[in-house]
Design a protein around this motif. Structure first.
Motif, PDB file in Angstrom:
ATOM      1  N   VAL A  46      86.577  34.371  85.335  1.00  0.00           N
ATOM      2  CA  VAL A  46      84.863  34.142  85.529  1.00  0.00           C
ATOM      3  C   VAL A  46      84.590  32.996  86.621  1.00  0.00           C
ATOM      4  N   PRO A  47      85.281  31.845  87.110  1.00  0.00           N
ATOM      5  CA  PRO A  47      84.806  31.119  88.143  1.00  0.00           C
ATOM      6  C   PRO A  47      84.377  31.674  89.427  1.00  0.00           C
ATOM      7  N   PRO A  48      85.228  32.494  90.111  1.00  0.00           N
ATOM      8  CA  PRO A  48      85.004  33.321  91.268  1.00  0.00           C
ATOM      9  C   PRO A  48      83.774  34.268  91.050  1.00  0.00           C
ATOM     10  N   LEU A  49      83.949  34.866  89.867  1.00  0.00           N
ATOM     11  CA  LEU A  49      82.679  35.722  89.442  1.00  0.00           C
ATOM     12  C   LEU A  49      81.357  35.063  89.704  1.00  0.00           C
ATOM     13  N   ILE A  50      81.294  33.813  89.064  1.00  0.00           N
ATOM     14  CA  ILE A  50      80.177  32.997  89.035  1.00  0.00           C
ATOM     15  C   ILE A  50      80.045  32.665  90.488  1.00  0.00           C
ATOM     16  N   ALA A  51      80.866  31.999  91.163  1.00  0.00           N
ATOM     17  CA  ALA A  51      80.634  31.621  92.724  1.00  0.00           C
ATOM     18  C   ALA A  51      80.013  32.601  93.361  1.00  0.00           C
ATOM     19  N   ASP A  52      80.419  33.935  93.055  1.00  0.00           N
ATOM     20  CA  ASP A  52      80.010  35.118  94.040  1.00  0.00           C
ATOM     21  C   ASP A  52      78.458  35.337  93.444  1.00  0.00           C
ATOM     22  N   ARG A  53      78.208  35.235  92.573  1.00  0.00           N
ATOM     23  CA  ARG A  53      76.747  35.615  92.070  1.00  0.00           C
ATOM     24  C   ARG A  53      75.817  34.505  92.328  1.00  0.00           C
ATOM     25  N   THR A  54      76.315  33.471  92.558  1.00  0.00           N
ATOM     26  CA  THR A  54      75.367  32.214  92.692  1.00  0.00           C
ATOM     27  C   THR A  54      75.483  31.586  94.321  1.00  0.00           C
ATOM     28  N   ASN A  55      76.223  32.502  94.942  1.00  0.00           N
ATOM     29  CA  ASN A  55      76.300  31.995  96.395  1.00  0.00           C
ATOM     30  C   ASN A  55      76.898  30.698  96.533  1.00  0.00           C
ATOM     31  N   GLY A  56      77.845  30.329  95.598  1.00  0.00           N
ATOM     32  CA  GLY A  56      78.753  29.265  95.371  1.00  0.00           C
ATOM     33  C   GLY A  56      78.130  28.158  94.934  1.00  0.00           C
ATOM     34  N   ASN A  57      76.567  28.305  94.393  1.00  0.00           N
ATOM     35  CA  ASN A  57      76.100  27.139  93.633  1.00  0.00           C
ATOM     36  C   ASN A  57      76.395  26.688  92.349  1.00  0.00           C
ATOM     37  N   GLY A  58      76.942  27.926  91.749  1.00  0.00           N
ATOM     38  CA  GLY A  58      77.368  27.423  90.250  1.00  0.00           C
ATOM     39  C   GLY A  58      76.054  27.639  89.458  1.00  0.00           C
ATOM     40  N   VAL A  59      76.214  27.633  88.235  1.00  0.00           N
ATOM     41  CA  VAL A  59      75.144  27.924  87.122  1.00  0.00           C
ATOM     42  C   VAL A  59      74.441  26.481  86.977  1.00  0.00           C
ATOM     43  N   ASP A  60      73.299  26.468  86.457  1.00  0.00           N
ATOM     44  CA  ASP A  60      72.515  25.491  86.286  1.00  0.00           C
ATOM     45  C   ASP A  60      72.831  24.518  84.814  1.00  0.00           C
ATOM     46  N   ALA A  61      73.467  25.088  83.858  1.00  0.00           N
ATOM     47  CA  ALA A  61      74.205  24.560  82.729  1.00  0.00           C
ATOM     48  C   ALA A  61      75.051  25.495  82.133  1.00  0.00           C
ATOM     49  N   ALA A  62      76.201  24.788  81.524  1.00  0.00           N
ATOM     50  CA  ALA A  62      77.126  25.582  80.909  1.00  0.00           C
ATOM     51  C   ALA A  62      77.124  25.035  79.302  1.00  0.00           C
ATOM     52  N   PHE A  63      77.638  25.703  78.234  1.00  0.00           N
ATOM     53  CA  PHE A  63      77.338  25.498  77.057  1.00  0.00           C
ATOM     54  C   PHE A  63      78.848  25.713  76.365  1.00  0.00           C
ATOM     55  N   ASP A  64      79.523  24.579  75.987  1.00  0.00           N
ATOM     56  CA  ASP A  64      80.840  25.054  75.157  1.00  0.00           C
ATOM     57  C   ASP A  64      80.745  25.132  73.807  1.00  0.00           C
ATOM     58  N   ALA A  65      80.585  26.446  73.140  1.00  0.00           N
ATOM     59  CA  ALA A  65      80.578  26.695  71.974  1.00  0.00           C
ATOM     60  C   ALA A  65      81.922  27.314  71.359  1.00  0.00           C
TER      61      ALA A  65
END
Length: 348
Positions: free
Chosen positions: A226-245
């Motif tokens: 997941v982390p590399p996938l999200i980095a690729d999608r966001t141009n390395g910026n990451g998401v604005d919020a994550a939620f641990d449920a």
């Protein structure tokens, strides 16, 4: 009347108990549906945790106690001094007892009251044919919101409160770890706040399919890093919020790699034991972990308003069981992971 009375670890009995009457400032509710919460499971299998043999300072009640804090019903009587709720009203209950005097209460954060209590844990709750609550716990349901859907207001408000703490809106992106009832609630809440870029990370195929059927986009952490996938999608910026449920170490580790700088991981899971947490991922990007608990009336009103607009959908992930089967058909099925969300019908 019949009720599910909790006596302690692995001791929940369906009994005939006296039907309550409302006192001053109280409302009597004929319960339609009561959701089984993870807290109820913890009390039964691991407890007592919140329920106590000592009287609670706000309610005066000690174990044994009727469980149930996620419920809807119909008002059948009101006590003196109650003028804005009437017999026949369809209502949902916000089950928080608060003192009104401590700093959290006075600042509007009564969900953090220093002596907070909960209907169904510190007072006889909604796994019964009738229950009595203070007027300030009662929210009317508008026409068009069924009592079955109304029984989901409490858990959906837990999720909505957590979503608000993420400080996101239109144009934001988010990751949700865990597709159980609270994860589903987070997805609905974030959609209601205008987000369109939401991924739900869930290893269970059954749970992925359930939330996908509602329209969600999912990621399988067993098949995707997941982390590399999200980095690729966001141009390395990451998401604005994550939620641990999810409440497990891999979810926390992954989330802290995916959140952008100065952005939060909102911790909404209940953690049974300490988790190793890679705090260096906070330090190097000035990320933060934000806790969240319960809700306030503001969250209830927001969820009820969204329900009135047809925003929530219980199809495919919510089922109903009779009060007589609350252990075998309810607790055991949920603990085994065979069901997503179960409501108890006290009349059945």
């Amino acid at each position: 009347m019949r009720a599910a009375v909790y006596y302690g670890n692995h001791r929940l009995e369906i009994e005939d108990v006296p039907e309550p009457s409302p006192g001053d400032g109280q409302v009597k509710v004929q319960v339609s549906r009561n959701g089984i919460c993870g807290t109820d499971l913890h009390e039964y299998y691991d407890g007592p945790i919140f329920a106590s043999p000592d009287p609670h300072p706000l309610t005066g009640q000690a174990m044994p106690v009727v469980l149930g804090h996620e419920f809807s019903g119909v008002v059948t009587a009101v006590g003196s001094g109650v003028t804005d709720v009437s017999e026949g009203d369809h209502v949902v209950i916000e089950p928080v007892y608060r003192c009104g005097e401590c700093r959290p209460c006075k600042s509007g954060h009564y969900n953090l009251c220093n002596v907070v209590g909960f209907h169904g844990l510190m007072a006889d709750g909604g796994m019964a044919e009738y229950t009595v609550v203070p007027r300030n716990q009662v929210h009317k349901l508008p026409h068009g919101v069924t009592l079955e859907l109304g029984a989901l207001v409490e858990p959906m408000s837990v999720a909505y409160h957590a979503a608000r703490l993420g400080e996101v809106g239109e144009g934001s992106s988010a990751l949700i770890y865990g597709a159980g009832p609270i994860g589903i609630g987070l997805w609905f809440a974030l959609l209601g706040m205008g987000l369109t870029e939401i991924d739900v990370v869930e290893p269970s195929e059954t749970r992925r399919k359930s939330i996908e059927a509602l329209g969600a986009r999912t990621l399988d952490p067993n098949a995707q890093d997941v982390p590399p996938l999200i980095a690729d999608r966001t141009n390395g910026n990451g998401v604005d919020a994550a939620f641990d449920a999810a409440g497990v170490t891999p979810a926390v580790e992954s989330a802290l790699q995916c959140v952008g700088e100065h952005r939060p991981l909102i911790s909404v899971a209940i953690y049974d034991k300490p988790l190793p947490t890679p705090l260096i991922n906070l330090v190097l990007r000035e990320r933060r972990i934000q806790g969240t608990i319960c809700y306030t009336s503001e969250d209830y009103r927001a969820v009820i308003d969204l329900m009135a607009r047809g925003h929530y959908n219980a199809t495919g992930w919510v089922d109903t069981v009779p009060l007589s089967g609350v252990i075998e058909q309810g607790f055991e099925e949920l603990r085994a992971g065979r069901k997503m969300k179960l409501l108890v019908d006290p009349a059945a």
